[in-house]
Motif scaffolding. Structure first.
Motif, PDB file in Angstrom:
ATOM      1  N   ASP A   1     -30.223  88.880 -17.387  1.00 26.77           N
ATOM      2  CA  ASP A   1     -31.614  88.827 -17.754  1.00 26.77           C
ATOM      3  C   ASP A   1     -31.576  88.082 -19.299  1.00 26.77           C
ATOM      4  O   ASP A   1     -31.056  88.598 -20.428  1.00 26.77           O
ATOM      5  N   VAL A   2     -32.060  86.951 -18.891  1.00 27.72           N
ATOM      6  CA  VAL A   2     -31.996  85.948 -20.067  1.00 27.72           C
ATOM      7  C   VAL A   2     -33.027  85.892 -20.706  1.00 27.72           C
ATOM      8  O   VAL A   2     -34.431  85.616 -20.405  1.00 27.72           O
ATOM      9  N   PRO A   3     -33.302  85.972 -22.241  1.00 25.61           N
ATOM     10  CA  PRO A   3     -34.409  85.913 -22.820  1.00 25.61           C
ATOM     11  C   PRO A   3     -35.111  84.647 -22.732  1.00 25.61           C
ATOM     12  O   PRO A   3     -34.351  83.449 -22.821  1.00 25.61           O
ATOM     13  N   GLU A   4     -36.449  84.416 -22.877  1.00 28.73           N
ATOM     14  CA  GLU A   4     -37.165  83.284 -22.790  1.00 28.73           C
ATOM     15  C   GLU A   4     -36.624  82.000 -23.574  1.00 28.73           C
ATOM     16  O   GLU A   4     -36.464  80.924 -23.347  1.00 28.73           O
ATOM     17  N   ALA A   5     -36.419  82.446 -24.866  1.00 30.02           N
ATOM     18  CA  ALA A   5     -35.994  81.539 -26.084  1.00 30.02           C
ATOM     19  C   ALA A   5     -34.500  80.805 -25.514  1.00 30.02           C
ATOM     20  O   ALA A   5     -34.530  79.733 -25.682  1.00 30.02           O
ATOM     21  N   MET A   6     -33.629  81.745 -24.848  1.00 28.62           N
ATOM     22  CA  MET A   6     -32.443  81.056 -24.110  1.00 28.62           C
ATOM     23  C   MET A   6     -32.592  80.152 -22.892  1.00 28.62           C
ATOM     24  O   MET A   6     -32.043  79.178 -22.817  1.00 28.62           O
ATOM     25  N   VAL A   7     -33.593  80.727 -22.415  1.00 25.43           N
ATOM     26  CA  VAL A   7     -34.160  79.824 -20.883  1.00 25.43           C
ATOM     27  C   VAL A   7     -34.473  78.674 -21.385  1.00 25.43           C
ATOM     28  O   VAL A   7     -34.016  77.481 -20.929  1.00 25.43           O
ATOM     29  N   VAL A   8     -35.302  78.386 -22.573  1.00 22.97           N
ATOM     30  CA  VAL A   8     -35.716  77.172 -23.152  1.00 22.97           C
ATOM     31  C   VAL A   8     -34.613  76.442 -23.547  1.00 22.97           C
ATOM     32  O   VAL A   8     -34.593  75.092 -23.210  1.00 22.97           O
ATOM     33  N   GLU A   9     -33.647  76.813 -24.410  1.00 15.45           N
ATOM     34  CA  GLU A   9     -32.363  76.191 -24.787  1.00 15.45           C
ATOM     35  C   GLU A   9     -31.463  75.623 -23.223  1.00 15.45           C
ATOM     36  O   GLU A   9     -31.367  74.287 -23.616  1.00 15.45           O
ATOM     37  N   ILE A  10     -31.562  76.455 -22.461  1.00 16.93           N
ATOM     38  CA  ILE A  10     -30.812  75.922 -21.392  1.00 16.93           C
ATOM     39  C   ILE A  10     -31.479  74.930 -20.544  1.00 16.93           C
ATOM     40  O   ILE A  10     -31.003  73.829 -20.441  1.00 16.93           O
TER      41      ILE A  10
ATOM     42  N   LEU B   1     -14.743  79.485 -18.892  1.00 13.79           N
ATOM     43  CA  LEU B   1     -15.433  80.825 -19.132  1.00 13.79           C
ATOM     44  C   LEU B   1     -16.180  81.158 -17.867  1.00 13.79           C
ATOM     45  O   LEU B   1     -16.892  80.424 -17.048  1.00 13.79           O
ATOM     46  N   ASP B   2     -16.063  82.455 -17.400  1.00 17.10           N
ATOM     47  CA  ASP B   2     -16.686  82.927 -16.386  1.00 17.10           C
ATOM     48  C   ASP B   2     -18.252  83.205 -16.590  1.00 17.10           C
ATOM     49  O   ASP B   2     -18.370  83.324 -17.717  1.00 17.10           O
ATOM     50  N   GLN B   3     -18.817  83.341 -15.610  1.00 18.25           N
ATOM     51  CA  GLN B   3     -20.290  83.613 -15.741  1.00 18.25           C
ATOM     52  C   GLN B   3     -20.567  84.866 -16.747  1.00 18.25           C
ATOM     53  O   GLN B   3     -21.394  84.815 -17.287  1.00 18.25           O
ATOM     54  N   ASN B   4     -19.998  85.840 -16.364  1.00 17.82           N
ATOM     55  CA  ASN B   4     -19.913  87.067 -17.257  1.00 17.82           C
ATOM     56  C   ASN B   4     -19.775  87.003 -18.734  1.00 17.82           C
ATOM     57  O   ASN B   4     -20.652  87.520 -19.583  1.00 17.82           O
ATOM     58  N   THR B   5     -18.565  86.404 -18.691  1.00 10.64           N
ATOM     59  CA  THR B   5     -18.212  86.069 -20.136  1.00 10.64           C
ATOM     60  C   THR B   5     -19.445  85.236 -20.868  1.00 10.64           C
ATOM     61  O   THR B   5     -19.743  85.407 -22.181  1.00 10.64           O
ATOM     62  N   LEU B   6     -19.714  84.124 -20.105  1.00  6.42           N
ATOM     63  CA  LEU B   6     -20.726  83.348 -20.833  1.00  6.42           C
ATOM     64  C   LEU B   6     -21.933  83.950 -21.204  1.00  6.42           C
ATOM     65  O   LEU B   6     -22.334  83.618 -22.314  1.00  6.42           O
ATOM     66  N   TYR B   7     -22.431  84.731 -20.076  1.00  9.53           N
ATOM     67  CA  TYR B   7     -23.680  85.454 -20.772  1.00  9.53           C
ATOM     68  C   TYR B   7     -23.548  86.372 -21.864  1.00  9.53           C
ATOM     69  O   TYR B   7     -24.374  86.405 -22.782  1.00  9.53           O
ATOM     70  N   HIS B   8     -22.327  87.082 -21.960  1.00 10.06           N
ATOM     71  CA  HIS B   8     -22.379  88.145 -23.094  1.00 10.06           C
ATOM     72  C   HIS B   8     -22.361  87.197 -24.488  1.00 10.06           C
ATOM     73  O   HIS B   8     -22.598  87.669 -25.293  1.00 10.06           O
ATOM     74  N   LEU B   9     -21.394  86.198 -24.149  1.00 14.64           N
ATOM     75  CA  LEU B   9     -21.056  85.340 -25.466  1.00 14.64           C
ATOM     76  C   LEU B   9     -22.448  84.687 -25.737  1.00 14.64           C
ATOM     77  O   LEU B   9     -22.418  84.313 -27.180  1.00 14.64           O
ATOM     78  N   LEU B  10     -23.283  84.186 -25.071  1.00 18.29           N
ATOM     79  CA  LEU B  10     -24.331  83.696 -25.375  1.00 18.29           C
ATOM     80  C   LEU B  10     -25.307  84.601 -26.027  1.00 18.29           C
ATOM     81  O   LEU B  10     -26.008  84.197 -27.154  1.00 18.29           O
ATOM     82  N   MET B  11     -25.564  85.597 -25.540  1.00 16.76           N
ATOM     83  CA  MET B  11     -26.340  86.809 -26.032  1.00 16.76           C
ATOM     84  C   MET B  11     -25.796  87.105 -27.574  1.00 16.76           C
ATOM     85  O   MET B  11     -26.484  87.341 -28.496  1.00 16.76           O
ATOM     86  N   ALA B  12     -24.360  87.173 -27.618  1.00 15.12           N
ATOM     87  CA  ALA B  12     -23.918  87.316 -29.126  1.00 15.12           C
ATOM     88  C   ALA B  12     -24.242  86.017 -30.028  1.00 15.12           C
ATOM     89  O   ALA B  12     -24.677  86.568 -31.063  1.00 15.12           O
ATOM     90  N   ALA B  13     -24.040  85.123 -29.502  1.00 15.02           N
ATOM     91  CA  ALA B  13     -24.222  83.867 -30.241  1.00 15.02           C
ATOM     92  C   ALA B  13     -25.643  83.737 -30.877  1.00 15.02           C
ATOM     93  O   ALA B  13     -26.049  83.474 -31.863  1.00 15.02           O
ATOM     94  N   ASP B  14     -26.564  84.186 -29.873  1.00 16.42           N
ATOM     95  CA  ASP B  14     -28.090  84.409 -30.047  1.00 16.42           C
ATOM     96  C   ASP B  14     -28.462  85.412 -31.247  1.00 16.42           C
ATOM     97  O   ASP B  14     -28.887  85.044 -32.309  1.00 16.42           O
ATOM     98  N   TYR B  15     -27.728  86.301 -30.996  1.00 13.67           N
ATOM     99  CA  TYR B  15     -27.940  87.463 -32.023  1.00 13.67           C
ATOM    100  C   TYR B  15     -27.519  87.317 -33.287  1.00 13.67           C
ATOM    101  O   TYR B  15     -28.162  87.479 -34.464  1.00 13.67           O
ATOM    102  N   LEU B  16     -26.335  86.536 -33.408  1.00 14.41           N
ATOM    103  CA  LEU B  16     -25.691  86.060 -34.758  1.00 14.41           C
ATOM    104  C   LEU B  16     -26.310  84.790 -35.374  1.00 14.41           C
ATOM    105  O   LEU B  16     -25.933  84.422 -36.166  1.00 14.41           O
ATOM    106  N   SER B  17     -27.373  84.255 -34.552  1.00 14.55           N
ATOM    107  CA  SER B  17     -28.015  82.846 -34.994  1.00 14.55           C
ATOM    108  C   SER B  17     -26.707  81.832 -35.201  1.00 14.55           C
ATOM    109  O   SER B  17     -26.597  81.109 -36.037  1.00 14.55           O
ATOM    110  N   GLY B  18     -25.996  81.853 -34.178  1.00 12.13           N
ATOM    111  CA  GLY B  18     -24.952  80.650 -34.390  1.00 12.13           C
ATOM    112  C   GLY B  18     -25.634  79.543 -33.500  1.00 12.13           C
ATOM    113  O   GLY B  18     -25.002  79.133 -32.355  1.00 12.13           O
ATOM    114  N   THR B  19     -26.329  78.803 -34.278  1.00 14.66           N
ATOM    115  CA  THR B  19     -27.110  77.552 -33.466  1.00 14.66           C
ATOM    116  C   THR B  19     -26.405  76.816 -32.588  1.00 14.66           C
ATOM    117  O   THR B  19     -26.488  76.398 -31.627  1.00 14.66           O
ATOM    118  N   GLU B  20     -25.250  76.305 -33.457  1.00 14.77           N
ATOM    119  CA  GLU B  20     -24.231  75.136 -32.762  1.00 14.77           C
ATOM    120  C   GLU B  20     -23.773  75.837 -31.733  1.00 14.77           C
ATOM    121  O   GLU B  20     -23.473  74.960 -30.409  1.00 14.77           O
TER     122      GLU B  20
END
Lengths: 163, 406
Positions: B10-19, A96-115
């Motif tokens: 721009d990473v929200p703080e909750a995610m910064v904590v996870e990292i 995963l490149d940095q850009n994809t990783l970032y957007h994927l993380l934001m999506a996973a966070d929004y969708l509450s995919g904890t794992e």
């Protein structure tokens, strides 16, 4: 793993609609690995079309790919499953490149995919663990707001962390 | 990453904590210099017990960073030709090494390792101790000392002194003297030690046993920073001398030792529950073999043994203790998990360095292989500084403080 996925009918299909209009037809047992979708299903009951205005199709597709893999692996016998998941997770994030990783993380966070958030934040950590302070500021869009001398003081106190 | 310099996020703080929960303590401390808010975030998180516990869980479960083993080895300093030959005393030193093993590519035939030297943080303040200086400070010879590891804390137990050390935080401390100072004045008293985490009290504890003319068992609690004498209910005079010097493992608040009587092997292990303060005897699934280890595997205690014969066709066997017995009942039962037919030259089971990778030792100091439980493949593992190894054990970097209270 969410216990509701085994008690509800496993064949029910949900339609997920991304911000750019792309739709995905997914088994309920797969989609409910995402906390946000699980909540919507439980609250709205019969609703089969779920709109996700904060995730675009590319990343929703990737998140669902991950869910599908984990849902499938978990229906197999227990033994060695963790290891299979771990192996597959490694592959999933490897290139995963940095850009994809970032957007994927934001999506996973929004969708509450904890794992998935766990896996992706671990990946970010593995990429930044050796970085210098200046590189971190650049990556995370952070400006130093220390008063003159403050940063030096912290650096001095933690000098071993800079060796 | 090529795109590194052009992308910012721009990473929200909750995610910064996870990292942060996946970062080694060294990176976290360095990143305090990023900005004011990261400085206060790191400072507050690293003193927050819930975060420290989460960080520890992640350190155990991570799949993307190398795994570590701790090695203590003795090495000889080549004597320069001009030094007179009667100064033999200073010809050796000790290395404490952190061996990093990367399991990135399961397809390769060989697992690569890199090592870095760990300098012991001087508990008496300021600076580092070399291996030999550390042993001098502890007033012990090399073979009189034991190393244990639990949750990133190394317990260095010598007959007279005990030190707790978190190398990742560069913090160490000497434990107070036990109440019975008598035992420290006479060198002959030999202690058996145990070290581990008591999940009921959320406390790290050190157990010290003497059985000389006076029998004494004391337990140290990190939360209260004191020793306390405990009364136990087994025949110390009869049984204690069989306890092997080295504790094998501590799992879920229970310490385990092999029992043996001189040359005679027994088929028993001794367990001690750090919370209930009770000893139990556990029957092994068969007679104890010469090469053996107890390991925590898949959240259970595993007994791995081999006959260690040079011919090496006898299998290495792995037994797993049934979860329900958890070492607190006198009748624990074992399930045979696997039997490994060793490769030529492989003799001794050593330790798990990944949940599915068992390190095995060979005929000499420098030959190691790793056996994968899932693929059943052997892979060569090169450890560059493995000769004269005195200790080898698993290790994780943690934020657990050796100065914790309550």
């Amino acid at each position: 793993m969410s216990s509701s996925s085994t008690t509800t009918t496993t064949t029910r299909l949900l339609m997920l609609k991304a911000s750019d209009g792309v739709t995905f037809e997914v088994e309920e047992a797969v989609a409910t690995k995402l906390g946000a979708i699980n909540n919507m299903v439980e609250e709205e009951g019969s609703e089969d079309l779920i709109c996700l205005p904060n995730v675009n199709g590319k990343f929703l597709g990737m998140v669902l790919e991950w869910c599908k893999k984990h849902a499938n692996n978990n229906t197999n016998s227990d033994k060695g499953n963790d290891e299979v998941n771990k192996w597959w997770d490694k592959e999933f994030v490897m290139d995963l490149d940095q850009n994809t990783l970032y957007h994927l993380l934001m999506a996973a966070d929004y969708l509450s995919g904890t794992e998935l958030v766990d896996l992706l934040t671990e990946k970010v950590a593995s990429m930044i663990r050796g970085k210098k302070v200046e590189e971190i500021r650049e990556t995370f869009k952070i400006k130093s707001d220390f008063l003159p001398g403050q940063e030096e003081e912290i650096r001095k106190k933690n000098s071993w962390a800079f060796e | 990453m090529a795109a590194m310099s052009s992308c910012s996020y721009d990473v929200p703080e909750a995610m910064v904590v996870e990292i942060f929960s996946w970062l080694p303590p060294k990176s976290l401390n360095r990143f305090k210099c990023v900005c004011k808010s990261w400085n206060s975030l790191v400072t507050s998180l690293t003193s927050n017990p819930a975060f420290v516990a989460k960080h520890l869980r992640n350190a155990h479960n991570n799949v993307l960073s190398p795994k570590s083993l701790l090695i203590l080895r003795e090495y000889w300093i080549p004597t320069p030709v001009f030094v007179p030959s009667d100064s033999h005393d200073d010809m050796y030193d000790l290395n404490l090494l952190l061996l990093n093993l990367s399991n990135d590519d399961g397809e390769k035939e060989e697992i690569h390792s890199s090592d870095e030297e760990l300098r012991v943080d001087n508990p008496l303040g300021g600076g580092y101790l070399s291996g030999i200086e550390c042993f001098q400070m502890m007033e012990t010879a090399i073979f009189g000392a034991m190393f244990y590891h639990c949750d990133g804390i190394i317990c260095f137990a010598a007959p007279r002194k005990t030190m707790l050390w978190n190398p990742a935080l560069h913090k160490s401390k000497l434990l107070p003297l036990p109440t019975h100072a008598y035992h420290f004045q006479v060198n002959r008293a030999v202690a058996r030690t145990g070290f581990g985490y008591d999940p009921v009290d959320s406390d790290y504890k050190v157990l010290r046993m003497w059985f000389d003319d006076i029998e004494l068992i004391e337990i140290y609690s990190l939360n209260t920073d004191t020793y306390r004498e405990i009364k136990v209910g087994f025949d110390k005079r009869r049984d204690c001398n069989k306890v092997e010097h080295k504790m094998q493992v501590c799992h879920q608040g229970i310490c385990y030792w092999f029992l043996s009587e001189g040359e005679n092997v027994t088929n028993m292990i001794l367990s001690f529950d750090l919370h209930a303060e009770k000893f139990h005897f556990i029957l092994l699934p068969g007679p104890m073999k010469p090469c053996k280890t107890l390991e925590v595997w898949n959240d259970s205690v595993a007994y791995i043994s081999s006959s260690g014969c040079r011919g090496g066709t006898e299998p290495i066997e792995m037994w797993v203790m049934e979860c329900c017995s958890r070492g607190v009942s006198d009748s624990s039962s074992w399930i045979k998990y696997l039997s490994i037919v060793p490769q030529a030259g492989v003799l001794r089971p050593l330790t798990f360095w990944e949940s599915d990778e068992l390190l095995l030792g060979g005929t000499n100091d420098e030959f190691f292989v790793s056996y994968n439980l899932r693929t059943q493949k052997f892979r060569k593992l090169v450890i560059h500084r493995a000769n004269r190894m005195l200790y080898l054990g698993s290790y994780v970097e943690s934020l657990v403080s050796v100065n914790r209270r309550g």
